[in-house]
Write a protein that holds these residues in place. Structure first.
Motif, mmCIF file in Angstrom:
data_model
loop_
_atom_site.group_PDB
_atom_site.id
_atom_site.type_symbol
_atom_site.label_atom_id
_atom_site.label_comp_id
_atom_site.label_asym_id
_atom_site.label_seq_id
_atom_site.Cartn_x
_atom_site.Cartn_y
_atom_site.Cartn_z
ATOM 1 N N ALA A 122 1.524 4.428 -2.947
ATOM 2 C CA ALA A 122 1.225 5.747 -2.601
ATOM 3 C C ALA A 122 2.232 6.547 -2.875
ATOM 4 C CB ALA A 122 0.685 5.716 -1.118
ATOM 5 N N ILE A 123 3.484 6.210 -2.870
ATOM 6 C CA ILE A 123 4.548 7.296 -3.157
ATOM 7 C C ILE A 123 5.298 7.065 -4.402
ATOM 8 C CG2 ILE A 123 5.040 7.345 -0.532
ATOM 9 C CD1 ILE A 123 7.303 5.405 -1.015
ATOM 10 N N ALA A 124 6.175 8.076 -4.918
ATOM 11 C CA ALA A 124 6.673 8.136 -6.103
ATOM 12 C C ALA A 124 8.194 7.808 -5.985
ATOM 13 C CB ALA A 124 6.518 9.711 -6.791
ATOM 14 N N ILE A 125 8.845 8.008 -4.879
ATOM 15 C CA ILE A 125 10.207 7.319 -4.605
ATOM 16 C C ILE A 125 9.964 5.935 -4.322
ATOM 17 C CG2 ILE A 125 10.863 9.541 -3.807
ATOM 18 C CD1 ILE A 125 10.780 8.456 -1.033
ATOM 19 N N PRO A 126 11.273 5.142 -4.823
ATOM 20 C CA PRO A 126 11.124 3.868 -4.682
ATOM 21 C C PRO A 126 11.055 3.415 -2.979
ATOM 22 C CG PRO A 126 12.952 4.248 -5.935
ATOM 23 C CD PRO A 126 12.496 5.469 -5.483
ATOM 24 N N SER A 127 10.279 2.382 -2.727
ATOM 25 C CA SER A 127 10.384 1.681 -1.418
ATOM 26 C C SER A 127 11.453 0.513 -1.549
ATOM 27 C CB SER A 127 9.024 1.039 -1.006
ATOM 28 O OG SER A 127 8.669 -0.161 -1.846
ATOM 29 N N ILE A 128 12.241 0.432 -0.487
ATOM 30 C CA ILE A 128 13.144 -0.574 -0.524
ATOM 31 C C ILE A 128 13.106 -1.519 0.580
ATOM 32 C CG2 ILE A 128 15.546 -1.416 -0.828
ATOM 33 C CD1 ILE A 128 16.014 1.463 -1.971
ATOM 34 N N GLY A 129 12.556 -2.871 0.560
ATOM 35 C CA GLY A 129 12.004 -3.531 1.466
ATOM 36 C C GLY A 129 13.154 -4.488 1.983
ATOM 37 N N MET A 149 0.848 -1.188 -0.164
ATOM 38 C CA MET A 149 -0.004 0.057 -0.006
ATOM 39 C C MET A 149 0.992 1.270 -0.001
ATOM 40 S SD MET A 149 -0.967 2.333 2.334
ATOM 41 C CE MET A 149 -0.929 1.478 4.090
ATOM 42 N N ILE A 150 1.900 1.166 0.858
ATOM 43 C CA ILE A 150 2.816 2.424 0.918
ATOM 44 C C ILE A 150 3.804 2.636 -0.416
ATOM 45 C CG2 ILE A 150 4.906 3.214 2.083
ATOM 46 C CD1 ILE A 150 3.959 2.043 4.687
ATOM 47 N N SER A 151 3.939 1.555 -1.018
ATOM 48 C CA SER A 151 4.736 1.656 -2.285
ATOM 49 C C SER A 151 4.018 2.105 -3.246
ATOM 50 C CB SER A 151 5.095 0.053 -2.748
ATOM 51 O OG SER A 151 5.814 -0.376 -1.507
ATOM 52 N N LYS A 164 7.022 -9.002 -1.317
ATOM 53 C CA LYS A 164 7.835 -8.920 -2.544
ATOM 54 C C LYS A 164 7.423 -7.656 -3.298
ATOM 55 C CE LYS A 164 8.697 -13.530 -3.697
ATOM 56 N NZ LYS A 164 8.210 -14.952 -4.555
ATOM 57 N N GLU A 165 6.395 -6.896 -2.795
ATOM 58 C CA GLU A 165 5.736 -5.742 -3.656
ATOM 59 C C GLU A 165 6.293 -4.670 -3.228
ATOM 60 O OE1 GLU A 165 3.381 -6.464 -5.727
ATOM 61 O OE2 GLU A 165 2.937 -8.746 -4.924
ATOM 62 N N CYS A 166 7.407 -4.598 -2.757
ATOM 63 C CA CYS A 166 8.279 -3.268 -2.708
ATOM 64 C C CYS A 166 8.874 -2.832 -3.824
ATOM 65 C CB CYS A 166 9.343 -3.250 -1.457
ATOM 66 S SG CYS A 166 8.681 -3.369 -0.062
ATOM 67 N N ASP A 167 9.435 -1.736 -4.269
ATOM 68 C CA ASP A 167 10.194 -1.375 -5.419
ATOM 69 C C ASP A 167 11.576 -1.759 -5.485
ATOM 70 O OD1 ASP A 167 7.696 0.281 -6.294
ATOM 71 O OD2 ASP A 167 8.343 1.511 -4.803
ATOM 72 N N GLY A 168 12.030 -2.371 -4.414
ATOM 73 C CA GLY A 168 13.399 -2.965 -4.613
ATOM 74 C C GLY A 168 13.400 -3.659 -3.284
ATOM 75 N N GLN A 169 14.725 -4.236 -3.065
ATOM 76 C CA GLN A 169 15.128 -4.973 -1.814
ATOM 77 C C GLN A 169 16.311 -4.677 -1.427
ATOM 78 O OE1 GLN A 169 12.837 -7.394 -0.511
ATOM 79 N NE2 GLN A 169 11.252 -6.831 -2.059
ATOM 80 N N ILE A 170 16.605 -4.934 0.054
ATOM 81 C CA ILE A 170 17.824 -4.697 0.481
ATOM 82 C C ILE A 170 18.214 -5.940 1.480
ATOM 83 C CG2 ILE A 170 17.031 -3.130 2.395
ATOM 84 C CD1 ILE A 170 20.125 -1.989 2.018
ATOM 85 N N LEU A 171 19.285 -6.332 1.606
ATOM 86 C CA LEU A 171 19.584 -7.271 2.695
ATOM 87 C C LEU A 171 20.876 -6.934 3.344
ATOM 88 C CD1 LEU A 171 18.729 -11.064 1.177
ATOM 89 C CD2 LEU A 171 17.581 -9.648 3.061
ATOM 90 N N VAL A 172 21.378 -7.554 4.649
ATOM 91 C CA VAL A 172 22.363 -7.712 5.128
ATOM 92 C C VAL A 172 23.314 -8.756 4.352
ATOM 93 C CG1 VAL A 172 23.846 -8.310 7.132
ATOM 94 C CG2 VAL A 172 21.781 -6.772 7.403
ATOM 95 N N THR A 173 24.327 -8.430 3.717
ATOM 96 C CA THR A 173 25.299 -9.371 2.847
ATOM 97 C C THR A 173 25.428 -10.833 3.881
ATOM 98 O OG1 THR A 173 25.890 -7.953 1.560
ATOM 99 C CG2 THR A 173 27.282 -9.667 1.661
#
Ligand code: KIV
Length: 252
Positions: free
Chosen positions: A192-199, A188-190, A204-213
């Motif tokens: 609603a905003i124009a900048i990428p959400s990085i989950g 829902m947040i992703s 899976k529905e965020c605009d990108g993903q980040i993890l601790v390597t």
């Protein structure tokens, strides 16, 4: 095109943002060569490298030391450095911290908080330093929160997170990390905003993903968050190599 425009454009085109953490030269160089978009010098360094219980013991000096090492290894990815706890208690202090991290080699900075930290975010953005926001579960607040708990499960929490996301977007953040947010709220947040959400742990529905390597490559085997699917077992390989060395040395 500035960084904020670039990341908004990536989102418009449906291009997923890829981000991983690094704290040292070889990891940063290897990640950079793999072609990902963002390398975060996360304050997770405190847990997975320095052996602290959580991120609340990490100092600015430690972040500077690790940011310098990462900067030596990176040619093309965007280097974002975390602002450690109590290095951004006021707008003035946050600007000074951001400038210190940029001097160490960061190209952007991140702090934890939304509406609660708007004055700090505005001070950073108006100085021209690109800013990545971080909302949802905030590891620097783990002691007050009593653990790493999922955020955005109730309507009230979901609305508060949406409010945070819109506020950091308006303040000029080029992206926003959503940490351990209920997947339907993250979606829902992703939307609603124009900048990428990085989950991270937010579905899976965020605009990108980040993890601790270290989690991704199995280099911190004593704890792996539930949402991580490791792609390697580096800890096992280190143990095997060390055992082989011990055996061949003792054999003589
Ligand atoms: O410190 C860190 O590694 C982070 C990520 C988990 C987003 O902030």
């Amino acid at each position: 095109m500035n960084l904020t425009e670039k990341y908004r454009e990536m989102k418009r085109r449906g291009e997923r943002v890829t981000a991983l953490t690094a704290y040292d030269y070889p990891t940063a160089r290897l990640l950079d060569e793999s072609g990902l978009d963002i390398i975060l010098v996360g304050d997770s360094v405190g847990m997975v490298v320095l052996g602290y219980e959580d991120t609340t013991e990490v100092t600015l000096d430690e972040m500077v030391h690790h940011t310098r090492a990462v900067a030596r290894g990176v040619k093309r990815a965007l280097i974002v450095a975390d602002m450690p706890i109590h290095s951004y208690d006021t707008p003035e202090q946050s600007l000074e911290t951001a400038r210190t991290l940029v001097k160490a080699g960061a190209q952007a900075v991140k702090l934890e908080g939304g509406v609660s930290h708007l004055r700090q975010i505005e001070a950073i953005v108006s100085s021209g330093i690109p800013f990545m926001a971080h909302i949802g579960m905030l590891p620097q607040s783990v002691r007050e929160e009593g653990g790493y708990k999922v955020k955005g499960r109730t309507l009230e929490q979901a609305e508060a997170l949406l409010h945070d996301a819109r506020a950091v977007e308006r303040a000029g953040a080029f992206s926003v990390v959503l940490e351990i947010v209920a997947p339907e709220t993250a979606k829902m947040i992703s939307q609603a905003i124009a900048i990428p959400s990085i989950g991270i742990g937010s579905g899976k529905e965020c605009d990108g993903q980040i993890l601790v390597t270290h989690d991704l490559i199995g280099f911190f085997p004593w704890f792996t968050p539930k949402f991580v699917a490791p792609e390697a077992k580096v800890a096992e390989q280190i143990r095997q190599a060390a055992r082989a060395f011990v055996a061949r040395t003792r054999r003589g």
